[in-house]
Write an enzyme that holds these catalytic residues in place. Structure first.
Site, PDB file in Angstrom:
ATOM      1  N   PRO A  10       0.746  -1.277   0.053  1.00 43.58           N
ATOM      2  CG  PRO A  10      -0.140  -0.979   2.194  1.00 43.58           C
ATOM      3  CD  PRO A  10       0.744  -1.956   1.134  1.00 43.58           C
ATOM      4  NE  ARG A  18       4.045   6.654   1.479  1.00 47.02           N
ATOM      5  CZ  ARG A  18       4.216   5.469   2.022  1.00 47.02           C
ATOM      6  NH1 ARG A  18       4.890   4.524   1.285  1.00 47.02           N
ATOM      7  NH2 ARG A  18       4.022   5.102   3.205  1.00 47.02           N
ATOM      8  CE1 TYR A  23       8.748   5.012   2.845  1.00 46.49           C
ATOM      9  CE2 TYR A  23       7.264   7.029   2.737  1.00 46.49           C
ATOM     10  CZ  TYR A  23       7.810   5.752   3.425  1.00 46.49           C
ATOM     11  OH  TYR A  23       7.105   5.351   4.560  1.00 46.49           O
ATOM     12  CB  ALA A  77       1.451   0.229   6.412  1.00 49.07           C
TER      13      ALA A  77
HETATM   14  C1  DHK Z   1       7.178   1.686   3.345  1.00 49.20           C
HETATM   15  C2  DHK Z   1       5.983   2.016   3.910  1.00 49.20           C
HETATM   16  O1  DHK Z   1       5.088   2.437   3.313  1.00 49.20           O
HETATM   17  C3  DHK Z   1       5.951   1.987   5.232  1.00 49.20           C
HETATM   18  O2  DHK Z   1       4.487   1.724   5.879  1.00 49.20           O
HETATM   19  C4  DHK Z   1       6.982   1.349   6.141  1.00 49.20           C
HETATM   20  C5  DHK Z   1       8.424   1.162   4.103  1.00 49.20           C
HETATM   21  C6  DHK Z   1       8.346   1.562   5.721  1.00 49.20           C
HETATM   22  C7  DHK Z   1       9.447   1.657   3.411  1.00 49.20           C
HETATM   23  O3  DHK Z   1      10.554   2.129   4.053  1.00 49.20           O
HETATM   24  O4  DHK Z   1       9.922   1.324   2.415  1.00 49.20           O
HETATM   25  O5  DHK Z   1       6.872   1.288   7.463  1.00 49.20           O
END
Ligand code: DHK
Length: 144
Positions: A10, A18, A23, A77
């Site tokens: 998700p 995002r 990220y 998540a």
């Molecule tokens: C990505 C998500 O969407 C979070 O819910 C995780 C993870 C971490 C990531 O670091 O790629 O907690």
């Protein structure tokens, strides 16, 4: 030729848009292209799937029993919540590598536990989107 299935859970379809400070700016398409490049010359191919629906992810993991040789997964998540996903991955017999873009252990405590890690052969955390390339190369090595 083996098929490596890259799974994203998700909100990872929003990669690049995002929370870029966490990220990064690359999109999921960029990541898939980089992984395909990384696999060039290995003789292995990449298949990719992203969903925001847990049942769809479970069904894709079930199908992987027939159509994939290894799995690279960022469960988003669901990593921290889904015993069902752990069970589905446990029914898959090939190598599984877990990826997290961010360094989850430096973030909120609820991100420190991963159900997926109980099945994963390796875990790559905090390498940004480059972690996906490391993961596909690792499973390519495990498949050789
Ligand atoms: C990505 C998500 O969407 C979070 O819910 C995780 C993870 C971490 C990531 O670091 O790629 O907690």
């Amino acid at each position: 030729m083996a098929t490596i299935l890259m799974l994203n859970g998700p909100n990872l379809g929003l990669l690049g848009l995002r929370e870029p400070a966490i990220y990064g700016h690359d999109t999921l398409e960029d990541v898939e292209a980089a992984c395909r490049d990384a696999l060039q010359g290995t003789g292995h191919e990449l298949d990719a799937f992203q969903t925001d629906h847990e049942g769809a992810m479970l069904e894709r993991v079930h199908a992987a029993r027939q159509d994939a040789d290894a799995v690279v997964i960022n469960a988003g998540a669901w990593t921290h919540t889904s015993i069902a996903l752990l069970d589905a991955l446990s029914a898959f017999e090939g190598p599984v590598v877990e990826v997290h873009i961010s360094q989850v252990h430096r973030r909120e405590a609820f991100r420190h536990h991963s159900y997926v890690s109980a099945r994963a052969d390796a875990v790559i955390v905090g390498c940004g989107v480059q972690g996906y390339e490391f993961a596909v190369l690792r499973v390519a090595r495990l498949l050789d």
